[in-house]
Design a protein around this motif. Structure first.
Motif, mmCIF file in Angstrom:
data_model
loop_
_atom_site.group_PDB
_atom_site.id
_atom_site.type_symbol
_atom_site.label_atom_id
_atom_site.label_comp_id
_atom_site.label_asym_id
_atom_site.label_seq_id
_atom_site.Cartn_x
_atom_site.Cartn_y
_atom_site.Cartn_z
ATOM 1 N N GLN A 48 -31.739 24.787 -36.893
ATOM 2 C CA GLN A 48 -32.681 23.423 -37.544
ATOM 3 C C GLN A 48 -32.425 22.483 -36.565
ATOM 4 O O GLN A 48 -33.195 21.406 -36.678
ATOM 5 C CB GLN A 48 -32.015 23.082 -38.937
ATOM 6 N N VAL A 49 -31.414 22.357 -35.817
ATOM 7 C CA VAL A 49 -31.228 21.432 -34.513
ATOM 8 C C VAL A 49 -31.038 22.310 -33.457
ATOM 9 O O VAL A 49 -30.006 22.508 -32.891
ATOM 10 C CB VAL A 49 -29.856 20.771 -34.903
ATOM 11 N N GLY A 104 -27.460 14.411 -24.646
ATOM 12 C CA GLY A 104 -28.599 13.548 -25.473
ATOM 13 C C GLY A 104 -29.209 12.344 -24.273
ATOM 14 O O GLY A 104 -28.854 12.344 -23.464
ATOM 15 N N LEU A 127 -30.821 23.112 -29.261
ATOM 16 C CA LEU A 127 -30.286 22.363 -28.444
ATOM 17 C C LEU A 127 -30.526 22.954 -26.871
ATOM 18 O O LEU A 127 -30.698 24.275 -27.028
ATOM 19 C CB LEU A 127 -28.699 22.292 -28.458
ATOM 20 N N LEU A 183 -34.510 15.718 -25.876
ATOM 21 C CA LEU A 183 -36.015 15.833 -26.364
ATOM 22 C C LEU A 183 -36.573 16.709 -25.147
ATOM 23 O O LEU A 183 -37.925 16.658 -24.891
ATOM 24 C CB LEU A 183 -36.606 14.577 -26.557
ATOM 25 N N GLU A 228 -38.480 21.390 -28.644
ATOM 26 C CA GLU A 228 -37.693 20.309 -28.119
ATOM 27 C C GLU A 228 -36.239 20.291 -28.422
ATOM 28 O O GLU A 228 -35.851 20.345 -29.489
ATOM 29 C CB GLU A 228 -38.417 19.202 -27.820
ATOM 30 N N CYS A 229 -35.264 20.027 -27.522
ATOM 31 C CA CYS A 229 -33.825 19.798 -27.733
ATOM 32 C C CYS A 229 -33.842 18.504 -28.828
ATOM 33 O O CYS A 229 -34.554 17.573 -28.498
ATOM 34 C CB CYS A 229 -33.358 19.394 -26.308
ATOM 35 N N SER A 230 -32.911 18.685 -29.670
ATOM 36 C CA SER A 230 -32.812 17.714 -30.568
ATOM 37 C C SER A 230 -32.037 16.633 -29.993
ATOM 38 O O SER A 230 -32.138 15.414 -30.592
ATOM 39 C CB SER A 230 -32.055 18.086 -31.957
ATOM 40 N N ARG A 231 -31.327 16.580 -29.019
ATOM 41 C CA ARG A 231 -30.604 15.726 -28.335
ATOM 42 C C ARG A 231 -31.211 14.829 -27.380
ATOM 43 O O ARG A 231 -31.322 13.631 -27.094
ATOM 44 C CB ARG A 231 -29.200 15.897 -27.926
ATOM 45 N N VAL A 266 -40.292 20.541 -34.132
ATOM 46 C CA VAL A 266 -38.835 20.859 -34.013
ATOM 47 C C VAL A 266 -38.822 21.995 -33.176
ATOM 48 O O VAL A 266 -38.560 21.927 -31.762
ATOM 49 C CB VAL A 266 -37.732 20.765 -35.151
#
Length: 193
Positions: A144-145, A154, A147, A89, A84-87, A49
């Motif tokens: 943790q997330v 996303g 962006l 990538l 990497e961006c969680s939405r 992540v």
């Protein structure tokens, strides 16, 4: 058998993460400043992540002070992060800088005697290991997330293309599941039926 905190024992006897406190002595008020560059250990972040790459530089600036009950380590750790961006990538990079303060209790001190092993770090053979302290601080500081931007839309759930690259009229035909069987049997679209 009691649970041991990861801060309890140094994992090594020398190295950039371990400080030998014999240079400071045990007289309360004695202190020494340190500036070190240490290789990032495993687990400095959230796997797959965002985190600090293993082996990359972690810059440590700290003050180690002798206090009545042990040794107090106060300082900062700074390192480059990747993820990497969680939405959408997309790859991310940045910097994490954390402040930490940790008391390492002397053996046979009142603090050592009145706390469980997993509550407070201990001085072992006059050595303190900063790696677990920095790991805890970095993990708490990282998102943790992650962006790429707060307004990242996303990926399109249907085609997997980034919404930022698609036009405003981008859409996918969706058929009401109740009409899907009729379409298969008679052909045509829902609007034509």
């Amino acid at each position: 058998m009691s649970k041991q905190r990861s801060h309890a024992r140094p994992q090594q006897t020398a190295g950039p993460w371990v400080i030998d406190t014999r240079d400071i002595g045990r007289r309360p008020g004695s202190s020494r400043s340190y500036h070190r560059v240490a290789p990032a250990p495993e687990g400095l972040g959230f796997p797959d992540v965002i985190g600090v790459e293993v082996g990359s530089d972690v810059v440590l600036d700290l003050l180690v002070e002798s206090v009545v009950e042990g040794v107090l380590a106060t300082g900062t750790a700074k390192a480059e992060t990747v993820g990497e961006c969680s939405r959408c990538l997309d790859p991310l990079s940045g910097t994490v800088e954390v402040r930490f303060t940790e008391l390492f209790a002397y053996p046979d001190s009142a603090t050592e005697a009145t706390t469980d092993e997993d509550e407070i770090s201990r001085l072992v053979d006059d050595l303190i290991d900063l790696e677990p302290v920095v790991r805890d601080a970095v993990v708490l500081a990282l998102p943790q997330v992650p962006l790429c931007s707060p307004d990242c839309r996303g990926l399109c759930a249907e085609c997997g293309v980034k919404w930022a690259e698609l036009g405003p009229d981008h859409a996918h035909e969706t058929i009401d599941p109740r009409w899907a069987a009729l379409k298969e049997r008679f052909g045509g679209t829902e609007e034509e039926s």
